[in-house]
Motif scaffolding. Structure first.
Motif, PDB file in Angstrom:
ATOM      1  N   LEU A 146       9.268  57.063 135.026  1.00 15.27           N
ATOM      2  CA  LEU A 146       9.801  58.147 133.978  1.00 15.27           C
ATOM      3  C   LEU A 146      10.202  59.381 134.819  1.00 15.27           C
ATOM      4  CD1 LEU A 146       7.205  58.209 131.057  1.00 15.27           C
ATOM      5  CD2 LEU A 146       9.661  57.600 130.912  1.00 15.27           C
ATOM      6  N   ARG A 147      11.065  60.337 134.095  1.00 17.93           N
ATOM      7  CA  ARG A 147      11.387  61.593 134.692  1.00 17.93           C
ATOM      8  C   ARG A 147      10.923  62.771 133.633  1.00 17.93           C
ATOM      9  NH1 ARG A 147      14.376  64.366 138.529  1.00 17.93           N
ATOM     10  NH2 ARG A 147      15.752  65.930 137.849  1.00 17.93           N
ATOM     11  N   LEU A 148      10.091  63.533 133.970  1.00 18.69           N
ATOM     12  CA  LEU A 148       9.586  64.736 133.228  1.00 18.69           C
ATOM     13  C   LEU A 148      10.424  65.880 133.711  1.00 18.69           C
ATOM     14  CD1 LEU A 148       5.652  64.226 132.978  1.00 18.69           C
ATOM     15  CD2 LEU A 148       7.638  62.818 131.621  1.00 18.69           C
ATOM     16  N   SER A 149      10.993  66.791 132.672  1.00 12.01           N
ATOM     17  CA  SER A 149      11.229  67.886 132.846  1.00 12.01           C
ATOM     18  C   SER A 149      10.806  69.032 132.052  1.00 12.01           C
ATOM     19  CB  SER A 149      12.954  68.010 132.309  1.00 12.01           C
ATOM     20  OG  SER A 149      13.724  66.766 132.900  1.00 12.01           O
ATOM     21  N   CYS A 150      10.871  70.164 132.770  1.00  9.54           N
ATOM     22  CA  CYS A 150      10.164  71.420 132.108  1.00  9.54           C
ATOM     23  C   CYS A 150      11.140  72.503 132.379  1.00  9.54           C
ATOM     24  CB  CYS A 150       9.076  71.745 132.827  1.00  9.54           C
ATOM     25  SG  CYS A 150       8.131  73.275 132.326  1.00  9.54           S
ATOM     26  N   ALA A 151      11.479  73.381 130.981  1.00  4.94           N
ATOM     27  CA  ALA A 151      12.480  74.238 131.188  1.00  4.94           C
ATOM     28  C   ALA A 151      11.492  75.777 130.618  1.00  4.94           C
ATOM     29  CB  ALA A 151      13.431  74.219 130.139  1.00  4.94           C
ATOM     30  N   ALA A 152      11.781  76.599 131.546  1.00 10.04           N
ATOM     31  CA  ALA A 152      10.963  77.656 131.390  1.00 10.04           C
ATOM     32  C   ALA A 152      11.844  78.957 131.136  1.00 10.04           C
ATOM     33  CB  ALA A 152      10.034  78.102 132.746  1.00 10.04           C
ATOM     34  N   SER A 153      11.499  79.749 130.039  1.00  6.27           N
ATOM     35  CA  SER A 153      12.235  80.863 129.674  1.00  6.27           C
ATOM     36  C   SER A 153      11.206  82.119 129.241  1.00  6.27           C
ATOM     37  CB  SER A 153      12.938  80.599 128.547  1.00  6.27           C
ATOM     38  OG  SER A 153      12.275  80.103 127.173  1.00  6.27           O
ATOM     39  N   GLY A 154      11.922  83.200 129.198  1.00  9.13           N
ATOM     40  CA  GLY A 154      11.213  84.646 128.853  1.00  9.13           C
ATOM     41  C   GLY A 154      10.882  85.396 129.819  1.00  9.13           C
ATOM     42  N   ARG A 155      11.016  85.233 131.228  1.00  6.29           N
ATOM     43  CA  ARG A 155      10.766  85.664 132.059  1.00  6.29           C
ATOM     44  C   ARG A 155      11.418  85.494 133.435  1.00  6.29           C
ATOM     45  NH1 ARG A 155       5.922  87.579 134.622  1.00  6.29           N
ATOM     46  NH2 ARG A 155       7.272  87.596 136.383  1.00  6.29           N
ATOM     47  N   THR A 156      11.281  86.157 134.351  1.00  8.94           N
ATOM     48  CA  THR A 156      11.841  85.495 135.820  1.00  8.94           C
ATOM     49  C   THR A 156      10.663  84.507 136.458  1.00  8.94           C
ATOM     50  OG1 THR A 156      13.280  87.368 135.952  1.00  8.94           O
ATOM     51  CG2 THR A 156      12.874  86.025 138.071  1.00  8.94           C
TER      52      THR A 156
END
Length: 125
Positions: free
Chosen positions: A18-28
């Motif tokens: 499996l390949r998990l992904s994580c997208a972060a937002s809201g700041r640098t």
């Protein structure tokens, strides 16, 4: 508002990937380390893999070495976890997290400042 959103979990047979992904937002996040952690039912959260702010250094739990690879996107606001040779004992909710001063092997907080809600990985035997 800071958000970390995981995706890619699911049901897989033992030995699968499996390949998990994580997208972060809201700041640098370019100056934050990012990592993956997991929590199985009835167990404490544990460290899986971590990567420093530049992507040049990676860290792995002994139980995962050789089976997982962590990487970051070029924009530094995403992190990925490639998992191979999965075992039933890898079944857990996998969370991504970001922290300015990571302590990869020191729970329960591991030095992380932000956490995602997690994605469920189920490995069948």
């Amino acid at each position: 508002q800071v958000q970390l959103v995981e995706s890619g979990g699911g049901l897989v047979q033992a030995g699968g990937s499996l390949r998990l992904s994580c997208a972060a937002s809201g700041r640098t996040f370019s100056n934050y380390a990012m990592g993956w952690f997991r929590q199985a039912p009835g167990k404490e959260r544990e460290f899986v893999a971590g990567i420093n702010w530049s992507g040049g250094d990676t860290y792995y739990a002994d139980s995962m070495k050789g089976r997982v690879t962590i990487s970051r996107g070029n924009a530094k606001n995403s992190v990925y976890l490639q998992m191979n040779s999965l075992k039933p004992e890898d079944t857990a909710v996998y969370h991504c997290a970001a922290g300015a001063s990571p302590r990869w092997y020191v729970g329960p907080g591991f030095g992380m400042n932000y956490w995602g809600k997690g994605t469920l990985v189920t490995v069948s035997s």
